[in-house]
Design an enzyme around this catalytic site. Structure first.
Site, mmCIF file in Angstrom:
data_model
loop_
_atom_site.group_PDB
_atom_site.id
_atom_site.type_symbol
_atom_site.label_atom_id
_atom_site.label_comp_id
_atom_site.label_asym_id
_atom_site.label_seq_id
_atom_site.Cartn_x
_atom_site.Cartn_y
_atom_site.Cartn_z
ATOM 1 N N GLU A 125 0.789 -1.159 0.187
ATOM 2 C CA GLU A 125 0.159 -0.055 0.144
ATOM 3 C C GLU A 125 0.849 1.134 -0.212
ATOM 4 O OE1 GLU A 125 -3.363 0.794 -0.110
ATOM 5 O OE2 GLU A 125 -2.543 2.878 -0.124
ATOM 6 N N ILE A 126 0.495 2.171 -0.637
ATOM 7 C CA ILE A 126 1.355 3.354 -0.881
ATOM 8 C C ILE A 126 1.305 4.521 -0.081
ATOM 9 C CG2 ILE A 126 -0.193 4.828 -2.505
ATOM 10 C CD1 ILE A 126 2.476 5.087 -4.256
ATOM 11 N N ASN A 160 5.391 1.404 -3.377
ATOM 12 C CA ASN A 160 4.680 1.708 -4.635
ATOM 13 C C ASN A 160 4.922 0.632 -5.710
ATOM 14 O OD1 ASN A 160 4.304 2.913 -7.269
ATOM 15 N ND2 ASN A 160 5.259 4.825 -7.037
ATOM 16 N N ASP A 183 -7.914 2.418 -7.915
ATOM 17 C CA ASP A 183 -8.189 3.873 -8.259
ATOM 18 C C ASP A 183 -8.328 3.840 -9.983
ATOM 19 O OD1 ASP A 183 -7.788 4.644 -5.562
ATOM 20 O OD2 ASP A 183 -5.692 4.895 -6.130
ATOM 21 N N THR A 258 -13.346 -6.970 0.967
ATOM 22 C CA THR A 258 -12.252 -5.813 0.906
ATOM 23 C C THR A 258 -13.460 -4.627 1.419
ATOM 24 O OG1 THR A 258 -12.530 -4.743 -1.254
ATOM 25 C CG2 THR A 258 -11.182 -6.756 -0.962
HETATM 26 C C1 LIG Z 1 -9.668 2.398 -3.897
HETATM 27 S S1 LIG Z 1 -8.451 1.796 -2.724
HETATM 28 C C2 LIG Z 1 -8.800 0.036 -2.787
HETATM 29 C C3 LIG Z 1 -8.295 -0.612 -1.531
HETATM 30 C C4 LIG Z 1 -8.492 -2.084 -1.489
HETATM 31 N N1 LIG Z 1 -8.001 -2.955 -2.181
HETATM 32 C C5 LIG Z 1 -10.254 -2.422 -1.170
HETATM 33 O O1 LIG Z 1 -10.490 -3.116 -2.135
HETATM 34 O O2 LIG Z 1 -10.583 -2.097 -0.076
HETATM 35 C C6 LIG Z 1 -7.060 1.674 -3.776
HETATM 36 C C7 LIG Z 1 -5.804 1.576 -2.867
HETATM 37 O O3 LIG Z 1 -4.526 1.417 -3.900
HETATM 38 C C8 LIG Z 1 -3.493 2.201 -3.304
HETATM 39 N N2 LIG Z 1 -2.412 2.477 -4.395
HETATM 40 C C9 LIG Z 1 -2.708 3.233 -5.451
HETATM 41 N N3 LIG Z 1 -1.435 3.184 -6.301
HETATM 42 C C10 LIG Z 1 -0.732 2.483 -5.709
HETATM 43 C C11 LIG Z 1 0.773 2.158 -5.796
HETATM 44 N N4 LIG Z 1 1.220 2.408 -6.955
HETATM 45 N N5 LIG Z 1 1.120 1.312 -5.124
HETATM 46 C C12 LIG Z 1 0.550 0.836 -3.881
HETATM 47 N N6 LIG Z 1 -0.318 1.196 -3.518
HETATM 48 C C13 LIG Z 1 -1.088 1.978 -4.389
HETATM 49 C C14 LIG Z 1 -4.254 3.494 -2.625
HETATM 50 O O4 LIG Z 1 -3.587 3.989 -1.822
HETATM 51 C C15 LIG Z 1 -5.495 3.065 -2.246
HETATM 52 O O5 LIG Z 1 -5.624 2.510 -0.915
#
Ligand SMILES: C[S@@+](CC[C@H](N)C(=O)[O-])C[C@H]1O[C@@H](n2cnc3c(N)ncnc32)[C@H](O)[C@@H]1O
Lengths: 284, 547
Positions: A125-126, A160, A183, A258
Site C-alpha cells: 500500500e502506498i 509503490n 483507483d 475488501t
Molecule cells: C480504492 S483503494 C482499494 C483498497 C482495497 N484494495 C479495497 O478493495 O478495499 C486503492 C488503493 O490502492 C493504493 N495504491 C494506489 N496506487 C498504488 C501504488 N502504486 N502502489 C501501492 N498502492 C497503491 C491506494 O493508496 C489505495 O489505498
C-alpha cells in the site's frame, strides 16, 4: 495542514499507545486517515530493498523465521559482491507468494489469512497511514489469536508497486496477485497512472510464475473493460473462464471482504470480476 | 562566443566525425585535415532568431524570472510568449510541496517549445544513417553519402521527450526511450505513407495496443481487440475535446497531437528512462533499459519485448548510462549517481563487480572534495590488448579509462585518467584511419583527440573548431546553457517530506494534484504525470514578485 497541530498530536499519541500496550486492541480507522490518492510517479520517501535478496521479511512474518543456524550457504551469498556483502537478512522458511496490490485497509488479507494458512501473503500500500493501520490491525489480530496462531501469515508494507515490485520479488516468485478496486484515474491524461497497463503487465508477468493468477475486481465498468482489454492484449496472460473463476474460493472472498467492496455493497453497486492466468513464455 | 559541441558520433569507416553544436549538426573529415564537410541547421533556427529578441526583452522586464527553477525551455518558447507569466506562477504553486493541497488547478499552458538543441545523436555502424533527436521531441534521420554529406530523410515527432536512443543490432530499428518511461520502436527508414495503416492517434500510454499496426509481432494476434480498445479511447478523447473550448489549449488536446507515423510501444517502466541499449546473445536480440529509480531491465528484443528476462539490481542511485563493451558481449557496464561503475552479466542479472569512480573523480576535480558522481557518458573500444570503457562525469575535467578483463574472473579496473582543459560533454571513438578517442569540451577549443595505442591514450591536440556559427549563435546566458548541457545531476533524488500527502482529509476524491512534481526537467514541463525531479520539488518556490 500545518494549522492542525492538535489533530496531528492526538493521532501520534493514539498510535503510540496502540503500539505500546494495545496489541490486542483493534486500531481505529479515524486515527489513520489520509488523502485518497498518492501520485505513483513522484519520489515518495519510500524504503525498498536494493534487490529481493536484500529484503528482510522477518519483521513481517516473525513466526516463519528460519532457525538461525550453521553455515550461511544460502544461495544468494555465493555471489560475493560489494552490494551483497552487507549482512544478509534473516531468512524465512518459505517465500511470500501472494500479493494484494493497493491493499487499502487490509480486509482481503485478513479474510484470506485463515483460508490459506500455509501461504505467506503481503499487502502493499502506498499510503503511509493506511499501511500503519493494517500493520496495527494485524498485530492486534495476532494478539487476539495467539492460541490458534492465526494471522501470522499476513503482513503489510508501504510500497509503490508500480515502480518497485521487482525490488521485492524474484522472477516467478508469486502465485497470486490481487488488484481490488484500484483507483480508476478517469482522466485520460492519467491513464499511465492506472495500475493495469500493457507495459506494467510485463512486470506482473515477471513476478508471477506460469500458472499464477491475477485477480481483478472493480465497481467501475469502464475500468473493468480497460483491465480486461489490457491484460488480454498482453501475450503473457489469458483470461480464466467464468466457470473456473466462480469455483475459485478466493473470488468469493474478494467480492465480499475488501473495505471497498463492502462500500459498494452498501451502495448496491455492481462488481466486475476478471481473472487472468500467467502463461508460459514462448520459446526464444 | 563559446557554444560547445554537446554530441559526437563516429560516421562509418571513412574517418568522419559527426558533431552537434546547439541546433546544428556538422561533419568533419578526421582522416585528412579535420576539415568541415557539411552543416545542417534545424529549420526553426531562423524562426528562433526572431523569437530571441522577444525573449530577451521579456527578461529585461522581469529579471528575477531567470532565478526561478524552470528549465530554460519553458521560458523560451517560440511564439506566444506573453501569456506565460501567470501560468508559470500557478504551475510553481501546484508543484511546490510547501504550498500543499490546492484545489485550484494550474491553467493549461499553451503548447511550448524549447530551443531545439540536438540532444541525442547516433549513427549506424557503417555510417550510412545518422539519427538525431532535437529538444522539440523530433527524431531526425539523415542519409549519409559516405563523404560527409547529410541528407534529411525523415522527421518524426514523438509523444514525449526522448531521453535515450539506440539501434537494434540489425540496425533497422531505432529504440527510442522517453522521460515517461516508454520505449518505442521506429523503423530507421519509415515505410511509404500508403503502406501505413491508418490508425487513430492516441496518447501512447493509454493505447499500448496501437503497438501492433503492422502485423509484424505477437501482439498482432490480438489486433481485433486492440482496435476495439483504441476505438473506445478515441471516442472518449473526442468527447473530451468537444467539451474543451475551441481555441484554448486543453491539456488533452496536446496529447491528441500524437504523431501518426509508425512507432510501436515495446515496453515501459513507471519511471523516467535514462538509457536504452540493444544487446545480442547467441543470436537473440535483447533490450536493456535503465531508469531513474535504479533499475536496469533486461527484456527480449522485438517481437517479444513484452517478456522481461531479468533485472540487474544493485544500484543505489539513479542510472544514466549503459555500455555493452562490444557486440555480442555478455557484459554490461552501468553507472549514474553511484560512486562506482557496475559490471554485470546482463542476461542473468548477476553483478560481477564494481569499479570505483568517485576516487578518480576526486583526484581529477578542480574543486577538491567532490562527494558525488554524475556520470554523463560511457563508451568502449577494443585494442589489441583488451577492451576498455571510458567514462566522463558532469563538471569533472577528465576522462576515466577502465580496462575490462573478461577472464578468469570478469572485472573492471581503472587504468588511466586523462585530464582535460575543461569539462567534457561527449566522447566518441573513431577507428579510422587510426583509433582515436574524441572528446568535446565545454568552454574551450571544442573538440580534442587522443590516440589509442596499446591501451594508453595520448593527447593529439584539438580538431578544428572554427566553424561558422552564424546560424547557431544562440546567445544563451551561461546558466541557461548549463541547464541544457548538464542534466544528469538533476536526476538525483533529494529527500523531502511530502507532507501534503498526509493531508488528513477524509477519503475525498481529490486527485492529489498538489503532489505533482514541479518541473519535469525539460520540454515536457506542465504535462500531466511527468516524472518528478526531486530538487525541483524542493526548489520550485513561487516566482518572486519583481514589484
Ligand atoms: C480504492 S483503494 C482499494 C483498497 C482495497 N484494495 C479495497 O478493495 O478495499 C486503492 C488503493 O490502492 C493504493 N495504491 C494506489 N496506487 C498504488 C501504488 N502504486 N502502489 C501501492 N498502492 C497503491 C491506494 O493508496 C489505495 O489505498
Amino acid at each position: 495542514m500545518a494549522g492542525q497541530p492538535n489533530k496531528r498530536q492526538k493521532r501520534q499519541d493514539y498510535r503510540q499507545a496502540q503500539r505500546e500496550n494495545g496489541t490486542t486492541n483493534m486500531p481505529r480507522k479515524k486515527f489513520y486517515r489520509q488523502r485518497a490518492h498518492a501520485n505513483p510517479f513522484s519520489d515518495h520517501q519510500l524504503t525498498y530493498p536494493v534487490t529481493p535478496q536484500h529484503m528482510d521479511w522477518s519483521t513481517y512474518f516473525p513466526a516463519f523465521v528460519a532457525p538461525q543456524d550453521e553455515d550461511t550457504t544460502m544461495s544468494h551469498t555465493t555471489e560475493a559482491t560489494d552490494v551483497l556483502s552487507k549482512r544478509p537478512p534473516k531468512q524465512l522458511t518459505k517465500d511470500v507468494e501472494v500479493v494484494d496490490i493497493g491493499c487499502g485497509f487490509g480486509g482481503l488479507l485478513v479474510a484470506l489469512a485463515p483460508a490459506m494458512p500455509d501461504t505467506l501473503l503481503i499487502g502493499m500500500e502506498i499510503r503511509t497511514q493506511v499501511t500503519a493501520f493494517v500493520q496495527d490491525r494485524i498485530t492486534a489480530l495476532r494478539g487476539q489469536n495467539s492460541e490458534s496462531g492465526l494471522y501470522q501469515n499476513i503482513g503489510c508494507l508501504r510500497a509503490n508497486t508500480m515502480k518497485f515490485l521487482p525490488n521485492f520479488f524474484r522472477k516467478a516468485q508469486l502465485t497470486k496477485i490481487f488488484i481490488c478496486f484500484p483507483d480508476p484515474h478517469f482522466k485520460q491524461r492519467k491513464h499511465k497512472a492506472r495500475i493495469v497497463s500493457t507495459t506494467l503487465n510485463s512486470e506482473y508477468a515477471y513476478v508471477l510464475r506460469p500458472g499464477g493468477i491475477v485477480y481483478t475486481i472493480t465497481d467501475v465498468e469502464d475500468l473493468h473493460d480497460w483491465m480486461v482489454q489490457h491484460l488480454e492484449a498482453h501475450p503473457a496472460f489469458k483470461r480464466v473462464a467464468e466457470e473456473e473463476q466462480e469455483a475459485d474460493p478466493c473470488v468469493g472472498i474478494m467480492r465480499t471482504e475488501t473495505e471497498e467492496g463492502k462500500k459498494v455493497e452498501r451502495n448496491k453497486g455492481q462488481k466486475f470480476v476478471a481473472l487472468f492466468r500467467r502463461l508460459e513464455d514462448p520459446p526464444w | 562566443m563559446a557554444l560547445p559541441y554537446q554530441c559526437l558520433t563516429a560516421l562509418g569507416k571513412g574517418g568522419i566525425l559527426c558533431a552537434a553544436r546547439g541546433t546544428s549538426i556538422y561533419t568533419f573529415d578526421l582522416a585528412s585535415d579535420s576539415r568541415l564537410l557539411s552543416t545542417w541547421n534545424h529549420p526553426s533556427t531562423r524562426q528562433f532568431e526572431n523569437g530571441k529578441a522577444q525573449v530577451a526583452a521579456q527578461e529585461n522586464e522581469q529579471p528575477k524570472e531567470s532565478e526561478s527553477d524552470q528549465p530554460p525551455a519553458k521560458k523560451r518558447r517560440l511564439g506566444s510568449e506573453d501569456k506565460s507569466k501567470s501560468e508559470e506562477t500557478s504551475q510553481h504553486d501546484a508543484g511546490s510541496p510547501a504550498s500543499g493541497h490546492k484545489k485550484q488547478k494550474p491553467k493549461p499552458a499553451p503548447p511550448r517549445q524549447e530551443i531545439p538543441f540536438i540532444i541525442l545523436l547516433i549513427a549506424t555502424e557503417d555510417g550510412s544513417y545518422v539519427i538525431a533527436v532535437t529538444g522539440d521531441k523530433v527524431v531526425w534521420v539523415f542519409e549519409h553519402s559516405g563523404q560527409g554529406m547529410l541528407k534529411e530523410s525523415s522527421q518524426r515527432s514523438m509523444p514525449k521527450r526522448p531521453s535515450s536512443i539506440s539501434l537494434t543490432d540489425d540496425e533497422k530499428t531505432i529504440l527510442c526511450a522517453d522521460k515517461f518511461g516508454d520505449v518505442y520502436a521506429l523503423p530507421v527508414v519509415p515505410p511509404p505513407p500508403s503502406a501505413t495503416d491508418v490508425l487513430p492517434s492516441v496518447a501512447p500510454a493509454t493505447a499500448p495496443p496501437r503497438a501492433a499496426p503492422k502485423g509484424a509481432n505477437t501482439l498482432t494476434v490480438h489486433s481485433q481487440r486492440n482496435l476495439r480498445a483504441l476505438e473506445e479511447q478515441r471516442k472518449v478523447r473526442e468527447q473530451r475535446e468537444k467539451k474543451a473550448k475551441p481555441g484554448t489549449a486543453h491539456p488533452d488536446a496536446s496529447s491528441s497531437a500524437t504523431p501518426e507515423h509508425q512507432h510501436e510501444l515495446l515496453l515501459g517502466h513507471v519511471s523516467m528512462l535514462t538509457a536504452v541499449a540493444a544487446a545480442t546473445l547467441e543470436g537473440k536480440p535483447y533490450i536493456l533499459t535503465a531508469d531513474r529509480d535504479e533499475h536496469i531491465r533486461v527484456s527480449r528484443g522485438i517481437p517479444q519485448a513484452h517478456v522481461v528476462e531479468t533485472y540487474c539490481l544493485g544500484h543505489e542511485a539513479f542510472l544514466s548510462a549503459l555500455c555493452i563493451p562490444r557486440p555480442g558481449s555478455p557484459h554490461l557496464v552501468s553507472g549514474g549517481g553511484d560512486p562506482a561503475l557496475f559490471l554485470w552479466e546482463w542476461h542473468t542479472g548477476r553483478l560481477l563487480g564494481t569499479a570505483d569512480l568517485l576516487g578518480p573523480v576526486q583526484e581529477a576535480s578542480s574543486s577538491p572534495g567532490a562527494a558525488k558522481v554524475a556520470l554523463s557518458r560511457l563508451c568502449s573500444y577494443d585494442t589489441e590488448d583488451g577492451t576498455y570503457v571510458v567514462a566522463i562525469c558532469e563538471r569533472v575535467p577528465a576522462m576515466f579509462i577502465y580496462q575490462l578483463h573478461a577472464s578468469p574472473t570478469a572485472n573492471l579496473t581503472h587504468v588511466q585518467t586523462l585530464r582535460l582543459a575543461g569539462n567534457p560533454l561527449d566522447i566518441a571513438v573513431i577507428r579510422y584511419p587510426v583509433p582515436r578517442l574524441i572528446v568535446s569540451i565545454d568552454d574551450v577549443e571544442s573538440i580534442r583527440a587522443f590516440a589509442l595505442d596499446n591501451g594508453t591514450c595520448t593527447a593529439q591536440g584539438s580538431i578544428q573548431s572554427s566553424v561558422p556559427l552564424a546560424s547557431t549563435s544562440l546567445e544563451l546566458p551561461r546558466p541557461e546553457l548549463d541547464k541544457l548541457l548538464y542534466t544528469v545531476e538533476n536526476l538525483r533524488k533529494t529527500s523531502f517530506e511530502d507532507r501534503a500527502e498526509e493531508g488528513e482529509g477524509e477519503d475525498d476524491e481529490d486527485e492529489g494534484e498538489g503532489l505533482k512534481a514541479g518541473g519535469s526537467g525539460g520540454g515536457d514541463g506542465g504535462e500531466e504525470g511527468g516524472q518528478s525531479v526531486g530538487d525541483r520539488d524542493v526548489n520550485s518556490a513561487p516566482i518572486p514578485n519583481p514589484a
